[in-house]
Scaffold this active site. Structure first.
Site, PDB file in Angstrom:
ATOM      1  N   GLY A   1      -8.857   8.943   9.095  1.00  0.00           N
ATOM      2  CA  GLY A   1      -9.242   9.061  10.497  1.00  0.00           C
ATOM      3  C   GLY A   1     -10.330  10.071  10.804  1.00  0.00           C
ATOM      4  O   GLY A   1     -10.661  10.271  11.975  1.00  0.00           O
TER       5      GLY A   1
ATOM      6  N   ASN B   1      -9.622   1.281   9.268  1.00  0.00           N
ATOM      7  CA  ASN B   1      -8.940   0.912  10.497  1.00  0.00           C
ATOM      8  C   ASN B   1      -9.570   1.605  11.708  1.00  0.00           C
ATOM      9  O   ASN B   1     -10.120   0.977  12.609  1.00  0.00           O
ATOM     10  CB  ASN B   1      -7.456   1.264  10.390  1.00  0.00           C
ATOM     11  CG  ASN B   1      -6.611   0.754  11.552  1.00  0.00           C
ATOM     12  OD1 ASN B   1      -5.396   0.837  11.515  1.00  0.00           O
ATOM     13  ND2 ASN B   1      -7.205   0.205  12.588  1.00  0.00           N
ATOM     14  N   THR B   2      -9.514   2.944  11.710  1.00  0.00           N
ATOM     15  CA  THR B   2      -9.923   3.717  12.885  1.00  0.00           C
ATOM     16  C   THR B   2     -11.353   3.439  13.311  1.00  0.00           C
ATOM     17  O   THR B   2     -11.639   3.322  14.511  1.00  0.00           O
ATOM     18  CB  THR B   2      -9.756   5.224  12.607  1.00  0.00           C
ATOM     19  OG1 THR B   2      -8.420   5.471  12.158  1.00  0.00           O
ATOM     20  CG2 THR B   2     -10.014   6.037  13.869  1.00  0.00           C
TER      21      THR B   2
ATOM     22  N   LYS C   1       0.872  -1.164   0.000  1.00  0.00           N
ATOM     23  CA  LYS C   1       0.000   0.000   0.000  1.00  0.00           C
ATOM     24  C   LYS C   1       0.916   1.223   0.000  1.00  0.00           C
ATOM     25  O   LYS C   1       1.600   1.498   0.974  1.00  0.00           O
ATOM     26  CB  LYS C   1      -0.904   0.015   1.233  1.00  0.00           C
ATOM     27  CG  LYS C   1      -1.747   1.282   1.340  1.00  0.00           C
ATOM     28  CD  LYS C   1      -2.550   1.331   2.627  1.00  0.00           C
ATOM     29  CE  LYS C   1      -3.234   2.680   2.780  1.00  0.00           C
ATOM     30  NZ  LYS C   1      -3.995   2.788   4.060  1.00  0.00           N
TER      31      LYS C   1
ATOM     32  N   ALA D   1      -9.769   5.135   3.520  1.00  0.00           N
ATOM     33  CA  ALA D   1      -9.700   6.307   4.410  1.00  0.00           C
ATOM     34  C   ALA D   1     -11.001   7.098   4.426  1.00  0.00           C
ATOM     35  O   ALA D   1     -11.645   7.294   3.401  1.00  0.00           O
ATOM     36  CB  ALA D   1      -8.553   7.235   4.043  1.00  0.00           C
ATOM     37  N   GLY D   2     -11.351   7.546   5.634  1.00  0.00           N
ATOM     38  CA  GLY D   2     -12.477   8.439   5.823  1.00  0.00           C
ATOM     39  C   GLY D   2     -13.792   7.780   6.168  1.00  0.00           C
ATOM     40  O   GLY D   2     -14.738   8.449   6.571  1.00  0.00           O
TER      41      GLY D   2
END
Length: 273
Positions: A168, A218-219, A107, A196-197
């Site tokens: 995040g 992830n977050t 990545k 992301a996001g």
């Protein structure tokens, strides 16, 4: 085997020459403990997990419990170049990751702005070109810019990972027009993964309904009050969104349309004799 079972088996996610049942990719950072991380990944059904050499270096025994699980998980490892700001730095870290984690999957992240962690488009294309030539399977983390995505394809990337919003933030799909344009204008054979996001399962479902091929996050899982339950929720949302896309969403209308047509007389009306 039923028709549904045959269709599901045929609807695998293909990245390069590998095929996966799950369309949810998850990260290994930010969890309260290695045990919760392990349980969350299992609940998510993910078969691809991301990790950073800067966080997990087995040669230095950093995070040994974490690394032991990653090594034994059977998942496809996707090392990332998180924190890199130049092509030179990203390429050096990629070579180290390939040696340590024994995979040429990568990545690619090159950050151009510290405030919103927006990828550097110029550095990204430059690094991607070099890494593809070195034999890496590059999955670039990029913005939702159509031209940049085309340039990444031109230098040999086979998979693209545009953001939905900055890393995040949990803002979801901030620019749906741009994202829809990517799906419509780029070749259908190119896997597009929202990276992301994403902050809620409903956002992941919407992206899948738009025709994206997978979700990486992830977050939203790691920082949930109950990461394991949230991982399960995202698994179900991604599956539901994919099925809805395949089934064919109804077309939006401006005027109302009755769901029960009124043709002639109601079926319960009896003609008088």
């Amino acid at each position: 085997m039923s028709v549904c079972e045959q269709t599901d088996k045929a609807d695998l996610l293909q990245l390069f020459t590998a095929k996966f049942n799950s369309r949810l990719l998850v990260g290994t950072a930010l969890y309260p403990s290695p045990a919760i991380m392990r349980a969350s990944i299992k609940a998510s059904g993910a078969q691809i997990i991301t990790l950073s050499l800067r966080r997990q270096n087995p040669q230095q025994q950093q995070g040994k419990v974490l690394w032991d699980y990653i090594r034994q998980s059977g998942c496809q490892l996707l090392p990332n170049t998180a924190g890199c700001k130049t092509p030179k730095e990203a390429i050096a870290l990629a070579e180290m990751s390939r040696e340590i984690f024994a995979t040429d999957w990568l990545k690619l992240e090159i950050i151009g702005d510290d405030y919103n962690l927006q990828p550097d488009p110029y550095g990204l294309v430059e690094a991607a070109r070099e890494l593809v030539q070195r034999g890496f399977k590059v999955l670039p983390y990029c913005t939702d810019d159509l031209v940049i995505c085309r340039r990444l394809l031109d230098v040999g990337c086979e998979v693209l990972m545009p953001w939905g919003a900055p890393i995040g933030t949990g803002q979801g799909l901030l620019n749906k027009y741009n994202l829809q344009t990517l799906r419509e204008r780029l070749p259908a054979k190119v896997p597009l993964i929202i990276d992301a996001g994403i902050g809620a399962p409903s956002q992941a479902m919407e992206a899948m309904e738009m025709g994206f091929d997978a979700i990486l996050l992830n977050t939203a899982i790691a920082k949930a009050q109950n990461p394991v339950l949230m991982a399960q929720a995202f698994k179900q949302a991604v599956e539901a969104g994919r099925n809805a896309r395949r089934a064919g969403l109804m077309v939006k209308r401006k005027n109302a349309s009755p769901s029960t047509p009124t043709l002639d007389m109601p079926f319960w009306h009896q003609q008088s004799s």
